[in-house]
Design a protein around this motif. Structure first.
Motif, PDB file in Angstrom:
ATOM      1  N   ASP A 149     -51.219 -19.447  20.538  1.00  0.00           N
ATOM      2  CA  ASP A 149     -52.264 -20.472  20.637  1.00  0.00           C
ATOM      3  C   ASP A 149     -52.569 -20.930  22.060  1.00  0.00           C
ATOM      4  OD1 ASP A 149     -50.219 -22.282  21.182  1.00  0.00           O
ATOM      5  OD2 ASP A 149     -50.148 -23.071  19.159  1.00  0.00           O
ATOM      6  N   CYS A 265     -58.757 -19.263  20.563  1.00  0.00           N
ATOM      7  CA  CYS A 265     -58.455 -20.475  19.794  1.00  0.00           C
ATOM      8  C   CYS A 265     -59.370 -21.628  20.192  1.00  0.00           C
ATOM      9  CB  CYS A 265     -56.994 -20.866  20.007  1.00  0.00           C
ATOM     10  SG  CYS A 265     -55.802 -19.796  19.171  1.00  0.00           S
ATOM     11  N   HIS A 269     -62.191 -23.738  18.082  1.00  0.00           N
ATOM     12  CA  HIS A 269     -61.726 -25.120  17.874  1.00  0.00           C
ATOM     13  C   HIS A 269     -60.409 -25.187  17.087  1.00  0.00           C
ATOM     14  CE1 HIS A 269     -65.580 -26.208  19.518  1.00  0.00           C
ATOM     15  NE2 HIS A 269     -66.222 -25.634  18.512  1.00  0.00           N
ATOM     16  N   VAL A 270     -59.504 -24.281  17.404  1.00  0.00           N
ATOM     17  CA  VAL A 270     -58.148 -24.323  16.847  1.00  0.00           C
ATOM     18  C   VAL A 270     -57.231 -24.884  17.921  1.00  0.00           C
ATOM     19  CG1 VAL A 270     -56.192 -22.914  16.121  1.00  0.00           C
ATOM     20  CG2 VAL A 270     -58.472 -22.460  15.187  1.00  0.00           C
ATOM     21  N   GLU A 271     -56.538 -25.984  17.617  1.00  0.00           N
ATOM     22  CA  GLU A 271     -55.787 -26.711  18.641  1.00  0.00           C
ATOM     23  C   GLU A 271     -54.295 -26.448  18.627  1.00  0.00           C
ATOM     24  OE1 GLU A 271     -56.772 -30.821  19.044  1.00  0.00           O
ATOM     25  OE2 GLU A 271     -58.861 -30.525  18.434  1.00  0.00           O
ATOM     26  N   ASN A 272     -53.757 -25.835  17.570  1.00  0.00           N
ATOM     27  CA  ASN A 272     -52.316 -25.574  17.539  1.00  0.00           C
ATOM     28  C   ASN A 272     -52.026 -24.409  16.600  1.00  0.00           C
ATOM     29  OD1 ASN A 272     -52.070 -26.712  14.776  1.00  0.00           O
ATOM     30  ND2 ASN A 272     -52.437 -28.669  15.813  1.00  0.00           N
ATOM     31  N   GLN A 274     -50.224 -24.255  13.908  1.00  0.00           N
ATOM     32  CA  GLN A 274     -50.315 -24.571  12.483  1.00  0.00           C
ATOM     33  C   GLN A 274     -51.745 -24.374  11.976  1.00  0.00           C
ATOM     34  OE1 GLN A 274     -48.654 -26.524  14.734  1.00  0.00           O
ATOM     35  NE2 GLN A 274     -46.651 -25.756  14.043  1.00  0.00           N
ATOM     36  N   GLN A 275     -52.719 -24.819  12.741  1.00  0.00           N
ATOM     37  CA  GLN A 275     -54.113 -24.589  12.375  1.00  0.00           C
ATOM     38  C   GLN A 275     -54.457 -23.100  12.426  1.00  0.00           C
ATOM     39  OE1 GLN A 275     -56.688 -26.939  14.856  1.00  0.00           O
ATOM     40  NE2 GLN A 275     -55.723 -28.889  14.297  1.00  0.00           N
ATOM     41  N   HIS A 279     -56.300 -19.763   9.804  1.00  0.00           N
ATOM     42  CA  HIS A 279     -57.663 -19.470  10.262  1.00  0.00           C
ATOM     43  C   HIS A 279     -57.966 -17.974  10.137  1.00  0.00           C
ATOM     44  CE1 HIS A 279     -61.249 -19.404  12.810  1.00  0.00           C
ATOM     45  NE2 HIS A 279     -61.274 -20.719  12.713  1.00  0.00           N
TER      46      HIS A 279
END
Length: 396
Positions: A149, A265, A269-272, A274-275, A279
């Motif tokens: 990430d 990422c 708009h994936v910040e970590n 876990q997200q 995805h």
């Protein structure tokens, strides 16, 4: 910020010592300047110029006098694509001086840099490419989840907190679009941002120029030019299809990958992590990580993908010195091969097939098919190449 040793260090040092001009290229902020300063510290007489600094740029108002009056020095010129008129002069000077280790030039725009330098400096220059951090360079300090990430750009990976890393990547994207691309004409910042985001959402898929053009209300030619610009500034990787002569109906559109997992990422708009695991781009990001590491370790290799209309498919075909490898990427700790992958392997007939997975230990799945960790993948390919070359030598 701590310094992390780069795998290319010795190769760069040797190139400087053995050729008049060495070019170190790669994306902005990947560590070229830091690495160059580390290497040139080994030499006694060095002049470093950053052409983004007006004071350094002004020193080259009379570049011939500047270089000639200090010809005993090694000149390190950063962001040289900002002054391409230096190339003919550098060619003339190195021909006159007739010695090695005279110029180390750094650039972050491969298309213009390679065009200008290849025309002016042919036979006098060695090209090396620096990528964002490779897994081999950082795996003892960082987890694979962080590599997923945060990506490999130094300021992103080395950030103390994940939110600081994400903010740096947002700023990087904005700066790249709003400042770094100003040296290129004929593009719209907003259209480029939207295209880059679209490519992130279809990361690892084949390019549909018409669909992208229709979505952005621009022509196919414009989309191709924008994609060429992103590729020329090291922001995306294009993987062509592997064309065989077996009479199979093949998918022939190229695939596209955003060149860094952290940038991907951020664009979606994936910040970590876990997200990210939930995805749709999760699997393609692993493919990109594998591809980037392979291309950095094997710069002379060619990379393709293989897909037929009947469903036979393999992520990457790597070809080096007539040796062919099949590489399938599985972002799973318990990877399995599909029927389509087995069919592709039969079509391609590689010397060995590797299933690259984020596992701790490698194991053999079947004869000539191994599940491998990312660091093992490089080692095992190198071993296969040496073994195959020895076999070829014995037959000769």
């Amino acid at each position: 910020m701590e310094y992390i040793h780069r795998a290319i260090e010795n190769e760069l040092l040797n190139a400087i010592q053995q050729t008049p001009i060495t070019a170190l290229v790669g994306p902005r902020q990947c560590g070229k300047s830091t690495l160059a300063k580390k290497i040139i510290a080994k030499f006694n007489k060095v002049i470093y110029l950053d052409l983004e600094r007006p004071s350094d740029l002004s020193k080259l108002d009379d570049a011939e006098w500047f270089f000639s009056s200090q010809k005993d020095y090694l000149f390190c010129i950063d962001e040289i694509q900002r002054k391409p008129d230096l190339f003919p002069l550098i060619r003339s000077l190195v021909d006159e001086w007739g010695v090695n280790k005279k110029f180390l030039i750094l650039g972050s725009a491969s298309r213009e840099l390679l065009k200008q330098s290849s025309e002016s400096l042919a036979g006098r220059i060695t090209y090396l490419r620096l990528s964002p951090f490779l897994w081999q360079e950082i795996y003892k300090k960082y987890t694979i989840e962080k590599y997923f990430d945060n990506g490999g750009f130094p300021r992103s990976l080395l950030a103390k907190k994940n939110n600081l890393s994400y903010k740096w990547r947002e700023d990087f994207i904005s700066t790249f679009l709003e400042r770094d691309l100003l040296q290129f004409s004929g593009f719209s910042t907003e259209t480029m941002r939207r295209l880059w985001q679209m490519l992130a959402h279809v990361n690892g898929q084949t390019i549909n120029y018409s669909l992208l053009g229709n979505s952005l209300t621009v022509s196919n030619v414009t989309i191709r030019n924008y994609i060429d610009l992103l590729q020329g500034t090291f922001m995306i990787e294009i993987v062509p299809p592997y064309i065989s002569n077996m009479g199979k109906r093949l998918v022939k559109a190229p695939k596209v990958y955003i060149a860094d997992s952290g940038i991907t990422c951020t664009l979606v708009h994936v910040e970590n992590f876990q997200q990210l695991t939930g995805h749709p781009v999760f699997g393609s990001i692993w493919e990109q990580i594998v591809l980037s590491n392979l291309k950095a370790h094997f710069p002379l290799a060619q990379f393709f993908y293989y897909r037929t209309s009947a469903g036979a498919e393999i992520d990457f075909v790597m070809k080096l010195k007539k040796i062919v490898f099949a590489i399938e990427c599985k972002a799973s700790l318990s990877p399995v091969l599909s029927k389509g992958a087995y069919n592709a392997i039969e079509d391609i007939n590689p010397i060995h097939t590797f299933i690259a997975a984020p596992v701790q230990k490698s194991w053999s799945m079947k004869k000539e098919i191994d599940v491998v960790a990312l660091d093992d993948l490089i080692i095992k390919i190198q071993s296969c190449i040496k073994k195959t070359e020895r076999g070829m030598g014995n037959r000769q």
